[in-house]
Motif scaffolding. Structure first.
Motif, PDB file in Angstrom:
ATOM      1  N   CYS A   1       0.831  -1.210   0.000  1.00 48.44           N
ATOM      2  CA  CYS A   1       0.000   0.000   0.000  1.00 48.44           C
ATOM      3  C   CYS A   1       0.860   1.252   0.000  1.00 48.44           C
ATOM      4  CB  CYS A   1      -0.915   0.011   1.228  1.00 48.44           C
ATOM      5  SG  CYS A   1      -2.313  -1.131   1.163  1.00 48.44           S
ATOM      6  N   ILE A   2       1.853   1.292   0.888  1.00 47.04           N
ATOM      7  CA  ILE A   2       2.698   2.484   0.997  1.00 47.04           C
ATOM      8  C   ILE A   2       3.500   2.680  -0.280  1.00 47.04           C
ATOM      9  CG2 ILE A   2       4.517   3.623   2.298  1.00 47.04           C
ATOM     10  CD1 ILE A   2       3.674   1.972   4.748  1.00 47.04           C
TER      11      ILE A   2
ATOM     12  N   SER B   1      14.275  -4.775  13.842  1.00 42.72           N
ATOM     13  CA  SER B   1      14.418  -5.373  12.523  1.00 42.72           C
ATOM     14  C   SER B   1      14.531  -4.302  11.442  1.00 42.72           C
ATOM     15  CB  SER B   1      13.209  -6.264  12.214  1.00 42.72           C
ATOM     16  OG  SER B   1      12.031  -5.482  12.129  1.00 42.72           O
ATOM     17  N   ALA B   2      15.030  -4.722  10.284  1.00 38.31           N
ATOM     18  CA  ALA B   2      15.082  -3.811   9.144  1.00 38.31           C
ATOM     19  C   ALA B   2      13.683  -3.370   8.747  1.00 38.31           C
ATOM     20  CB  ALA B   2      15.776  -4.498   7.966  1.00 38.31           C
ATOM     21  N   GLU B   3      12.730  -4.295   8.839  1.00 35.48           N
ATOM     22  CA  GLU B   3      11.345  -3.960   8.488  1.00 35.48           C
ATOM     23  C   GLU B   3      10.810  -2.845   9.367  1.00 35.48           C
ATOM     24  OE1 GLU B   3      12.026  -7.854   6.593  1.00 35.48           O
ATOM     25  OE2 GLU B   3      12.562  -6.980   8.533  1.00 35.48           O
ATOM     26  N   ALA B   4      11.126  -2.889  10.662  1.00 33.15           N
ATOM     27  CA  ALA B   4      10.666  -1.846  11.580  1.00 33.15           C
ATOM     28  C   ALA B   4      11.268  -0.497  11.200  1.00 33.15           C
ATOM     29  CB  ALA B   4      11.037  -2.213  13.012  1.00 33.15           C
ATOM     30  N   ALA B   5      12.547  -0.493  10.867  1.00 36.17           N
ATOM     31  CA  ALA B   5      13.215   0.752  10.468  1.00 36.17           C
ATOM     32  C   ALA B   5      12.625   1.296   9.168  1.00 36.17           C
ATOM     33  CB  ALA B   5      14.709   0.521  10.316  1.00 36.17           C
ATOM     34  N   TRP B   6      12.362   0.408   8.199  1.00 35.85           N
ATOM     35  CA  TRP B   6      11.769   0.867   6.938  1.00 35.85           C
ATOM     36  C   TRP B   6      10.401   1.480   7.190  1.00 35.85           C
ATOM     37  CZ3 TRP B   6      12.577  -4.635   4.534  1.00 35.85           C
ATOM     38  CH2 TRP B   6      13.945  -4.838   4.300  1.00 35.85           C
ATOM     39  N   LEU B   7       9.603   0.802   7.989  1.00 38.53           N
ATOM     40  CA  LEU B   7       8.249   1.288   8.250  1.00 38.53           C
ATOM     41  C   LEU B   7       8.284   2.644   8.942  1.00 38.53           C
ATOM     42  CD1 LEU B   7       5.257   0.695   8.023  1.00 38.53           C
ATOM     43  CD2 LEU B   7       5.382  -0.462  10.238  1.00 38.53           C
ATOM     44  N   THR B   8       9.187   2.811   9.909  1.00 43.61           N
ATOM     45  CA  THR B   8       9.311   4.097  10.590  1.00 43.61           C
ATOM     46  C   THR B   8       9.651   5.204   9.597  1.00 43.61           C
ATOM     47  OG1 THR B   8       9.840   3.277  12.797  1.00 43.61           O
ATOM     48  CG2 THR B   8      10.788   5.400  12.184  1.00 43.61           C
ATOM     49  N   ASP B   9      10.597   4.954   8.710  1.00 46.87           N
ATOM     50  CA  ASP B   9      10.988   5.975   7.742  1.00 46.87           C
ATOM     51  C   ASP B   9       9.847   6.284   6.767  1.00 46.87           C
ATOM     52  OD1 ASP B   9      13.422   6.073   8.971  1.00 46.87           O
ATOM     53  OD2 ASP B   9      14.548   5.119   7.344  1.00 46.87           O
ATOM     54  N   MET B  10       9.134   5.257   6.329  1.00 44.63           N
ATOM     55  CA  MET B  10       8.035   5.484   5.394  1.00 44.63           C
ATOM     56  C   MET B  10       6.885   6.222   6.063  1.00 44.63           C
ATOM     57  SD  MET B  10       7.961   2.083   2.947  1.00 44.63           S
ATOM     58  CE  MET B  10       7.835   0.872   4.277  1.00 44.63           C
ATOM     59  N   MET B  11       6.547   5.852   7.294  1.00 46.68           N
ATOM     60  CA  MET B  11       5.480   6.540   8.008  1.00 46.68           C
ATOM     61  C   MET B  11       5.847   7.994   8.269  1.00 46.68           C
ATOM     62  SD  MET B  11       3.956   3.746  10.721  1.00 46.68           S
ATOM     63  CE  MET B  11       2.837   4.969  11.409  1.00 46.68           C
ATOM     64  N   THR B  12       7.111   8.229   8.595  1.00 45.47           N
ATOM     65  CA  THR B  12       7.571   9.599   8.819  1.00 45.47           C
ATOM     66  C   THR B  12       7.354  10.454   7.581  1.00 45.47           C
ATOM     67  OG1 THR B  12       9.226   8.927  10.454  1.00 45.47           O
ATOM     68  CG2 THR B  12       9.575  11.023   9.340  1.00 45.47           C
ATOM     69  N   ARG B  13       7.799   9.961   6.430  1.00 38.56           N
ATOM     70  CA  ARG B  13       7.665  10.737   5.197  1.00 38.56           C
ATOM     71  C   ARG B  13       6.205  10.895   4.791  1.00 38.56           C
ATOM     72  NH1 ARG B  13      11.413  11.875   1.659  1.00 38.56           N
ATOM     73  NH2 ARG B  13      12.356  12.579   3.620  1.00 38.56           N
ATOM     74  N   ARG B  14       5.438   9.824   4.846  1.00 36.93           N
ATOM     75  CA  ARG B  14       4.052   9.879   4.400  1.00 36.93           C
ATOM     76  C   ARG B  14       3.184  10.759   5.308  1.00 36.93           C
ATOM     77  NH1 ARG B  14       3.504   9.758  -0.250  1.00 36.93           N
ATOM     78  NH2 ARG B  14       1.261   9.554   0.111  1.00 36.93           N
ATOM     79  N   SER B  15       3.587  10.938   6.557  1.00 40.20           N
ATOM     80  CA  SER B  15       2.795  11.748   7.492  1.00 40.20           C
ATOM     81  C   SER B  15       2.764  13.219   7.095  1.00 40.20           C
ATOM     82  CB  SER B  15       3.342  11.623   8.918  1.00 40.20           C
ATOM     83  OG  SER B  15       4.597  12.269   9.041  1.00 40.20           O
TER      84      SER B  15
END
Length: 232
Positions: free
Chosen positions: A55-56, A127-141
């Motif tokens: 989705c992201i 995990s790498a997944e957690a770091a990716w999600l944090t970065d994507m959520m930050t930008r998309r916010s």
């Protein structure tokens, strides 16, 4: 905001929507089907996380194509992280992503770094997944709609499920079900020792609906939702 909240991910149709008319640029729903094609082993083990990543990525690809900008500007991931995410989770996305056109690492401004720090401090794991999600959520916010729409999710309950799984300690603080963007910035204010609110309590505030009202609207992947309802 219960832990057993259902997701509409399982309600997505078995096949892609009808082809677009000739000359139309792909929308988020079309990108979703492209990047979800041939899921990786990680995606088969954890379909909800795969759905979130798809989705992201889909809404970011659509936005980047519309604006004529690098994907990193919309997604919050550089080429190195994106290549790893695609390899592990969404191999079908290789056809949609030009890694050579992307910076190796994403960059964030000061405001983004504050939110990024808040999310990182509350990740369920390292995990790498957690770091990716944090970065994507930050930008998309930084987008103008509700956070669940910014992320391309199908409904707010998917965001609630995501927060409970990936940021459980932070999600547990949102006991009054405040809108997630408002909640994030309230947490940042508290960390700095000040508040932007002048009312003695939320219930007495004239902007109550701004923080706690319904988060309605159409998903960027609305074609998927409409197809799902027709096949239900």
């Amino acid at each position: 905001m219960g832990a057993g909240a259902t997701t509409t991910a399982e309600a997505t149709p078995a096949g892609p929507p009808a082809p677009l008319p000739d000359g139309d640029a792909p929308g988020a729903a079309d990108f979703y089907w492209r990047v979800s094609d041939s899921p990786g082993e990680a995606a088969r083990r954890d379909p909800f996380s795969a759905h979130v990543f798809a989705c992201i990525l889909a809404v970011s690809l659509s936005e980047a194509a519309t604006r004529g900008e690098p994907l990193e500007r919309a997604l919050g991931l550089g080429a190195d992280a994106l290549a790893e995410l695609v390899a592990r989770w969404l191999p079908g996305a290789r056809a949609c992503v030009d890694l050579s056109a992307e910076p190796r690492e994403a960059s964030f401004d000061d405001e983004e770094e504050q939110l990024r720090g808040l999310l990182r401090a509350h990740q369920a794991d390292a995990s790498a997944e957690a770091a990716w999600l944090t970065d994507m959520m930050t930008r998309r916010s930084l987008s103008d709609t509700h956070l669940w729409q910014d992320l391309g999710l199908l409904a707010r309950d998917e965001l609630t499920r995501l927060m409970l799984q990936r940021y459980p300690a932070l999600a547990a603080r949102n006991v009054e079900n405040m809108k997630w963007k408002k909640f994030f910035y309230r947490q940042l204010c508290a960390m700095e020792g000040f508040t932007l609110c002048t009312a003695p309590s939320c219930r007495e505030c004239g902007d109550f609906d701004s923080c706690f009202g319904e988060e309605t609207g159409e998903s960027a992947l609305a074609r998927i939702r409409r197809d799902a309802s027709r096949t239900a």
